[in-house]
Design a protein around this motif. Structure first.
Motif, PDB file in Angstrom:
ATOM      1  N   LEU A  32       0.852  -1.191   0.000  1.00  0.00           N
ATOM      2  CA  LEU A  32       0.000   0.000   0.000  1.00  0.00           C
ATOM      3  C   LEU A  32       0.884   1.236   0.000  1.00  0.00           C
ATOM      4  CD1 LEU A  32      -2.552  -1.117   2.753  1.00  0.00           C
ATOM      5  CD2 LEU A  32      -2.849  -1.277   0.269  1.00  0.00           C
ATOM      6  N   TRP A  33       0.678   2.098  -0.978  1.00  0.00           N
ATOM      7  CA  TRP A  33       1.411   3.365  -0.996  1.00  0.00           C
ATOM      8  C   TRP A  33       0.427   4.494  -1.219  1.00  0.00           C
ATOM      9  CZ3 TRP A  33       3.146   5.938  -5.879  1.00  0.00           C
ATOM     10  CH2 TRP A  33       2.656   5.323  -7.027  1.00  0.00           C
ATOM     11  N   HIS A  34       0.887   5.705  -0.988  1.00  0.00           N
ATOM     12  CA  HIS A  34      -0.012   6.849  -0.984  1.00  0.00           C
ATOM     13  C   HIS A  34      -0.368   7.293  -2.394  1.00  0.00           C
ATOM     14  CE1 HIS A  34      -1.814  10.402   0.923  1.00  0.00           C
ATOM     15  NE2 HIS A  34      -1.355  11.075  -0.119  1.00  0.00           N
ATOM     16  N   GLY A  35       0.669   7.585  -3.203  1.00  0.00           N
ATOM     17  CA  GLY A  35       0.427   8.144  -4.520  1.00  0.00           C
ATOM     18  C   GLY A  35       0.358   9.666  -4.468  1.00  0.00           C
ATOM     19  N   LEU A  36      -0.177  10.274  -5.523  1.00  0.00           N
ATOM     20  CA  LEU A  36      -0.243  11.732  -5.649  1.00  0.00           C
ATOM     21  C   LEU A  36       1.149  12.356  -5.550  1.00  0.00           C
ATOM     22  CD1 LEU A  36      -3.463  12.532  -3.545  1.00  0.00           C
ATOM     23  CD2 LEU A  36      -3.278  12.173  -6.013  1.00  0.00           C
ATOM     24  N   TYR A  37       2.128  11.595  -5.975  1.00  0.00           N
ATOM     25  CA  TYR A  37       3.528  12.037  -6.040  1.00  0.00           C
ATOM     26  C   TYR A  37       4.133  12.299  -4.660  1.00  0.00           C
ATOM     27  CZ  TYR A  37       7.518  13.690  -8.793  1.00  0.00           C
ATOM     28  OH  TYR A  37       8.743  13.810  -9.387  1.00  0.00           O
ATOM     29  N   LEU A  38       3.559  11.711  -3.615  1.00  0.00           N
ATOM     30  CA  LEU A  38       4.152  11.869  -2.285  1.00  0.00           C
ATOM     31  C   LEU A  38       5.490  11.130  -2.219  1.00  0.00           C
ATOM     32  CD1 LEU A  38       3.811  12.861   0.702  1.00  0.00           C
ATOM     33  CD2 LEU A  38       2.939  10.572   1.186  1.00  0.00           C
ATOM     34  N   GLU A  39       5.489   9.869  -2.638  1.00  0.00           N
ATOM     35  CA  GLU A  39       6.713   9.066  -2.612  1.00  0.00           C
ATOM     36  C   GLU A  39       7.442   9.239  -3.952  1.00  0.00           C
ATOM     37  OE1 GLU A  39       3.395   6.497  -0.639  1.00  0.00           O
ATOM     38  OE2 GLU A  39       3.607   7.754  -2.414  1.00  0.00           O
ATOM     39  N   ALA A  40       7.842  10.460  -4.222  1.00  0.00           N
ATOM     40  CA  ALA A  40       8.371  10.809  -5.545  1.00  0.00           C
ATOM     41  C   ALA A  40       9.575   9.966  -5.942  1.00  0.00           C
ATOM     42  CB  ALA A  40       8.737  12.291  -5.582  1.00  0.00           C
ATOM     43  N   GLN A  41      10.439   9.638  -4.975  1.00  0.00           N
ATOM     44  CA  GLN A  41      11.667   8.911  -5.287  1.00  0.00           C
ATOM     45  C   GLN A  41      11.438   7.407  -5.443  1.00  0.00           C
ATOM     46  OE1 GLN A  41      14.086  11.089  -5.800  1.00  0.00           O
ATOM     47  NE2 GLN A  41      12.715  12.679  -5.025  1.00  0.00           N
ATOM     48  N   MET A  42      10.266   6.931  -5.038  1.00  0.00           N
ATOM     49  CA  MET A  42       9.969   5.501  -5.078  1.00  0.00           C
ATOM     50  C   MET A  42       8.994   5.123  -6.186  1.00  0.00           C
ATOM     51  SD  MET A  42       9.422   4.735  -1.008  1.00  0.00           S
ATOM     52  CE  MET A  42       9.171   2.988  -1.298  1.00  0.00           C
ATOM     53  N   GLU A  43       8.422   6.116  -6.833  1.00  0.00           N
ATOM     54  CA  GLU A  43       7.289   5.880  -7.722  1.00  0.00           C
ATOM     55  C   GLU A  43       7.603   4.875  -8.833  1.00  0.00           C
ATOM     56  OE1 GLU A  43       5.078   9.070 -10.258  1.00  0.00           O
ATOM     57  OE2 GLU A  43       4.231   9.093  -8.239  1.00  0.00           O
ATOM     58  N   GLY A  44       8.768   5.008  -9.451  1.00  0.00           N
ATOM     59  CA  GLY A  44       9.126   4.106 -10.543  1.00  0.00           C
ATOM     60  C   GLY A  44       9.159   2.654 -10.108  1.00  0.00           C
TER      61      GLY A  44
END
Length: 317
Positions: A79-91
């Motif tokens: 489960l992750w947040h999204g909306l570019y919160l975890e910008a460094q992990m998104e990929g």
């Protein structure tokens, strides 16, 4: 550290086989403490939840470690947040989603309920947990993700989610009550970065952050000077530091106002992008918001119990 690819980990046998450990608790990895708290409360003893980001950790800048990658790859559900919160992990998270259940829980929110930002024309402010009523919608998505991953426990998850959502409703009502006691002229919240816009919209507060919605944006001298002018001209007497952001810029505001003959104090430390210490009331989502509401209201001239909504705050506000 170089990224460890999902497929490389699969080759090493780190991807759990489908259907493995069916009788064991559902293994869940959540990026933030707020999501992890929802998963724990909804899942109860039917889940085992690990949060990647602990107290004081800034999710905007966080990069996954090799240990984190291994945990996510082995988990039944991520489960992750999204909306570019975890910008460094998104990929990495998007790549992992091709292999197993990976859910960006805040992405489910209707776009008309989100706040856009001039710094990111194609993005939205991710700090939706600052409004308990809005966050309740995200909690419902967490429940749905758990049910999809373990449908045989759907009734348990539904009952636990209802109890948790009832508590969040009480939290929202408490926030409404204490913020209503803050004088209209004092409803200005000045913080280290722009994490409180959803709070401001819900409670009728003007919110001024030194940095933008991401802590990766720069707090320039011009912005500090602008805020010093506002503090002095409007006679604002309190500003707030954040547990996951350096207080350097906030102290620059205080010093700038003092140089112009205006005294500004730190009204308290708020939880913005991370919750309090593990094992404490403030280390839960309700405790985090209770602490913030109580601290802000008392510092800005409102009325709130020293120990918060249910007397559980460790040291008052």
């Amino acid at each position: 550290m170089a990224m460890v690819g999902v497929f490389a980990l699969a080759a090493l046998g780190m991807l759990a086989p489908a259907g493995a450990r069916a009788e064991a608790p559902l293994s869940v990895v959540a990026t933030t403490g707020m999501i992890a708290d929802a998963a724990r409360q909804i899942g109860g003893d039917r889940v085992s939840v690990r949060a990647l980001m602990g107290p004081g950790v800034d999710p905007h800048a966080y990069r996954q470690t090799r240990t984190d990658i291994a945990a996510m790859v082995r988990a039944d559900l991520v489960l992750w947040h999204g909306l570019y919160l975890e910008a460094q992990m998104e990929g990495f998270l998007q790549e992992l989603a091709a292999r197993k259940p990976v859910v960006a829980v805040a992405e489910s929110l209707p776009r008309e309920l989100l706040i856009s930002h001039v710094d990111y024309s194609d993005k939205f402010d991710p700090h939706v947990w600052m409004d308990p009523r809005l966050w309740s919608r995200v909690v419902e998505t967490v429940r749905e993700a758990l049910v999809a991953a373990r449908p045989e426990d759907a009734e348990v998850f539904a009952a636990n989610a209802k109890a948790y959502l009832d508590r969040l409703s009480q939290l929202a009502d408490y926030s409404d009550k204490v913020f209503a006691s803050v004088p209209e002229t004092a409803r200005v919240l000045v913080t280290a970065h722009d994490a409180f816009s959803y709070f401001g919209r819900a409670q009728g507060f003007e919110v001024l952050g030194i940095q933008g919605i991401s802590t990766q944006s720069e707090a320039g001298l011009q912005r500090v000077a602008e805020l010093v002018d506002i503090l002095v001209q409007r006679k604002i007497g309190a500003v707030f530091v954040e547990s996951s952001v350096s207080d350097r810029s906030v102290r620059a505001l205080i010093e700038g106002a003092a140089a112009r003959g205006h005294t500004v104090v730190i009204g308290g430390e708020l939880f913005s992008d991370a919750m309090g210490a593990d094992g404490t009331y403030e280390g839960t989502y309700p405790g985090m918001i209770d602490h913030n509401a109580t601290t802000i209201a008392r510092a800005l001239g409102g009325s709130a119990p020293e120990r918060g909504m249910s007397g559980q705050l460790a040291n008052g506000s």
